[in-house]
Design an enzyme around this catalytic site. Structure first.
Site, short mmCIF file in Angstrom:
data_model
loop_
_atom_site.label_atom_id
_atom_site.label_comp_id
_atom_site.label_asym_id
_atom_site.label_seq_id
_atom_site.Cartn_x
_atom_site.Cartn_y
_atom_site.Cartn_z
N HIS A 1 -8.45 3.66 -5.00
CA HIS A 1 -8.67 2.79 -6.16
C HIS A 1 -8.62 1.31 -5.76
O HIS A 1 -8.01 0.94 -4.76
CB HIS A 1 -7.70 3.10 -7.31
CG HIS A 1 -6.29 2.62 -7.16
ND1 HIS A 1 -5.23 3.23 -7.80
CD2 HIS A 1 -5.74 1.58 -6.50
CE1 HIS A 1 -4.11 2.59 -7.53
NE2 HIS A 1 -4.40 1.59 -6.73
N GLU B 1 -9.52 3.81 -11.05
CA GLU B 1 -9.20 5.08 -10.39
C GLU B 1 -10.49 5.85 -10.07
O GLU B 1 -11.56 5.51 -10.59
CB GLU B 1 -8.32 5.93 -11.32
CG GLU B 1 -7.02 5.26 -11.75
CD GLU B 1 -5.95 5.22 -10.66
OE1 GLU B 1 -6.28 5.35 -9.46
OE2 GLU B 1 -4.77 5.05 -11.02
N ASN C 1 -5.56 6.62 -3.07
CA ASN C 1 -6.68 7.42 -3.57
C ASN C 1 -7.99 6.62 -3.60
O ASN C 1 -8.96 7.06 -4.20
CB ASN C 1 -6.36 7.98 -4.97
CG ASN C 1 -6.17 6.87 -6.01
OD1 ASN C 1 -6.22 5.70 -5.68
ND2 ASN C 1 -5.96 7.27 -7.25
N ASP D 1 -4.75 -6.68 -12.90
CA ASP D 1 -4.34 -5.61 -13.80
C ASP D 1 -2.92 -5.81 -14.32
O ASP D 1 -2.18 -6.66 -13.82
CB ASP D 1 -4.46 -4.23 -13.10
CG ASP D 1 -3.98 -4.27 -11.65
OD1 ASP D 1 -3.11 -5.10 -11.33
OD2 ASP D 1 -4.47 -3.46 -10.85
C1 GLP Z 1 -1.43 -0.97 -7.30
C2 GLP Z 1 -2.38 -2.07 -7.72
C3 GLP Z 1 -3.55 -2.14 -6.79
C4 GLP Z 1 -3.05 -2.21 -5.36
C5 GLP Z 1 -2.24 -1.00 -5.03
C6 GLP Z 1 -1.77 -0.99 -3.59
O1 GLP Z 1 -1.93 0.27 -7.59
N1 GLP Z 1 -2.89 -1.90 -9.05
O2 GLP Z 1 -4.30 -3.28 -7.09
O3 GLP Z 1 -4.15 -2.28 -4.51
O4 GLP Z 1 -1.14 -1.01 -5.90
O5 GLP Z 1 -0.46 -1.42 -3.48
P1 GLP Z 1 0.25 -1.76 -2.15
O6 GLP Z 1 -0.27 -3.05 -1.67
O7 GLP Z 1 1.71 -1.85 -2.52
O8 GLP Z 1 -0.01 -0.66 -1.20
#
Ligand code: GLP
Length: 252
Positions: A143, A148, A141, A74
């Site tokens: 995702h 989402e 959440n 993303d």
């Molecule tokens: C962002 C990314 C997700 C990732 C999430 C968790 O939202 N788009 O792909 O899974 O962060 O991040 P972290 O690893 O910092 O908890």
């Protein structure tokens, strides 16, 4: 429901990071030995940093990454690649500048330029032979990537509206929540499910509820990570804090 997802709980997150990096290294080596390149799906987020650190160490020890093709999950909409909070900047800082992946083999959805529209991005993945291994994190959440709650199982790469919880979590990177983009471009659920293997890393107590729902809820849009039940080769790497709720009753 009974899960086909393998949940592996390690006492220290570094064990998971090393195992994930080791699996990637073995995949790259074995495909290279038979003259094939490796196509990796990569994720941003703090959960992935140790995997990239370990891959960079393996590179310094001789792992050749010059033949791999990478597709990130993303990117924020309207954020220039050079912006320090962009997904590309994250990947450059934690991975790309430390290894020998060729810049022309690195793709982010939604970036300006040729071949980065959602349809072209998907076509590039197909042209590369499909993703051999997809790294994933999970949002509080539930995702995955920026799919989402509410995302459909047949969704593909597209522009999405970010959830409030996601924007709040991203606020530190953008100085404050008001500056966090409202939209992003993300691989879809169907795109992710087409990867040959999926490896999700989740650490810390803030992920416990999402991990529990992902593993114990029937596949559904309320917790997008629960769609991973529809895939036959998924491993969740968890530390004890992220796995803390798994001993609870199966149905949330
Ligand atoms: C962002 C990314 C997700 C990732 C999430 C968790 O939202 N788009 O792909 O899974 O962060 O991040 P972290 O690893 O910092 O908890």
């Amino acid at each position: 429901m009974e899960s086909s997802i393998q949940a592996r709980v390690v006492s220290q997150r570094v064990e998971a990071e090393r195992a994930a990096a080791q699996e990637i290294a073995e995949l790259v080596r074995s495909r290279r030995a038979s003259g094939r390149s490796t196509c990796l799906g990569l994720a941003t987020g703090s959960s992935q940093i140790g995997v990239y650190r370990e891959l960079a160490r393996l590179y310094r020890e001789g792992l050749d990454l010059s033949g791999i093709v990478t597709f990130n999950l993303d990117e924020y909409a309207g954020v220039r690649p050079a912006h320090p909070a962009s997904c590309r900047a994250f990947m450059t800082a934690h991975f790309l500048r430390h290894v020998n992946v060729r810049p022309e083999n690195v793709y982010f959805p939604g970036e300006e330029g040729e071949g980065t529209s959602p349809a072209a991005f998907e076509a590039r993945i197909r042209d590369a032979g499909g993703i051999d291994l997809q790294l994933l994190g999970i949002g509080r959440n539930g995702h995955i990537a920026f799919n989402e709650p509410g995302s459909a199982p047949d969704s593909r790469t597209r522009r999405v509206t970010l959830a409030e919880a996601t924007r709040l979590d991203a606020a530190p990177s953008f100085a404050n929540e008001g500056r966090v983009p409202t939209h992003a471009v993300t691989m879809g659920i169907a795109t992710i499910l087409e990867a040959a293997r999926i490896r999700l890393l989740a650490f810390g107590a803030s992920k416990a509820a999402a991990v529990h729902c992902a593993l114990h809820a029937a596949p559904g849009s309320e917790t997008p990570a629960s769609y991973l039940h529809l895939h036959s080769d998924v491993v969740f790497w968890l530390d004890p804090e992220a796995a803390a709720d798994l001993a609870r009753s199966p149905s949330p």
